[in-house]
Design a protein around this motif. Structure first.
Motif: not given
Ligand SMILES: *Cc1c(COP(=O)(O)O)cnc(C)c1O
Length: 322
Positions: A53, A80, A179-183, A233, A306
């Motif tokens: 993040k 995070n 999760s939210g899908g930014g990554l 997530l 992540t």
């Molecule tokens: C936020 C997070 C994700 C998911 O990222 P999104 O962009 O919300 O999908 C995955 N793994 C970790 C450890 C995170 O902190």
């Protein structure tokens, strides 16, 4: 509204390079190796603040105007994004307030403070923390930097895909925690423009997969947030989602879920066979491979690890199979 492109990801990569780690990618060993095709692990959990993040948060903060920097930033975080935004902001002398729900583990609240942020416990779940961040935006004139539904954050996160393709040009499959899908959205944006043959796969925990439910429903839906080992997530994509749902819907090849048991096993295998401490959210890609949820890749595969922000006691109990 201007749309996001792979060039935004490239500009983000140049912008954030002095401030984030260019993380290593290693070959998987032990139980993770020796499958149909080689597996590589992208070690984003080594990033300062303990998660990828920092990329998106840094990219967003570096684009604030002078007036916005004076005003300060506010966000809601599942644990995070908060520390990442706090670090990026405090390094520029910018005030940062982070709203966290009661579900966020204590180690993640501490991580906000250690990185120079003001932690504010607000609400029973992520959605209520978001509501509080909106309230502070209006009341105190703080600039809200959303954890995922923000073009700067998405472009910053997408830089993970750029590094993977630089290091492994023949990557066939990339497994990305969702999760939210930014990554996932940012990585798919870059990969589909620069290496369209790569399969991009999103993996969520079965317990509360908001993006996947929204894809099925054809629009954002709200589901209730439940406790999970993949706490990072948790939370909904937002009924007012502007960016990530469309990116994931249009660009991602496949999405899938994994169980709590599968995630715990992946955390164990990563620790025992690779010596890596990875939090639940960071282990879901490996969990999908180990459980066979994701079919054996037909070429070099990459799992993005992540984050590492799991409290030592909790990690120990997962490793011991408790
Ligand atoms: C936020 C997070 C994700 C998911 O990222 P999104 O962009 O919300 O999908 C995955 N793994 C970790 C450890 C995170 O902190």
């Amino acid at each position: 509204m201007r749309s996001l492109t792979a060039e935004d990801v490239e500009r983000a990569a140049d912008r954030i390079a002095p401030h984030v780690l260019r993380t290593p990618m290693i070959a998987a060993e032990g139980r993770l190796a020796g499958r149909a095709a080689p597996l590589h692990l992208k070690l984003e959990q080594l990033q300062p603040t303990g998660s990828f993040k920092l990329r998106g948060a840094t990219n967003a903060v570096l684009q604030l105007s002078a007036a916005q920097r004076r005003a300060g930033v506010v966000t809601a975080s599942s644990g995070n994004h908060g520390p990442a935004l706090a670090r990026a902001a405090s390094r520029l002398g910018v005030r940062c307030v982070v709203c966290l729900s009661q579900m966020v583990p204590a180690n993640k609240v501490d991580n906000v403070r250690r990185n120079g942020g003001e932690a504010r416990i607000a609400g029973k779940d992520y959605d209520e923390a978001v509501a509080e961040s909106k309230r502070l935006e209006c009341k105190h004139g703080l600039v809200r930097v959303h954890a995922f539904d923000d073009p700067g954050v998405i472009a910053g996160a997408g830089t993970v895909a750029r590094e993977i393709l630089e290091d492994l040009a023949d990557a066939r499959t990339i497994l990305v925690p969702l999760s939210g899908g930014g990554l996932l959205g940012g990585m798919a944006l870059y990969a589909k423009a620069r290496a369209p043959r790569v399969r991009i796969v999103g993996v969520s925990m079965a317990r509360g997969a908001s993006m996947i439910e929204s894809l099925r429903a054809g629009g954002p839906v709200e589901i209730s947030e439940e406790p999970t080992i993949a706490d990072a997530l948790g939370g909904n994509i937002g009924l007012d989602n502007r960016w990530t749902l469309a990116l994931v819907r249009d660009l991602v090849d496949e999405v899938m879920t994994v169980s709590e048991e599968d995630i715990a096993r992946a955390m164990r295998v990563l620790f025992e066979d690779q010596g890596l401490v990875v939090e639940g959210a960071g282990a879901v890609g490996v969990a999908a491979l180990l459980a066979g949820t994701s079919p054996a890749p037909d070429g070099p595969a990459v799992a993005v690890l992540t984050g590492r922000n799991v409290a030592p006691d909790r990690h120990r109990s997962v490793i011991c199979g408790a």
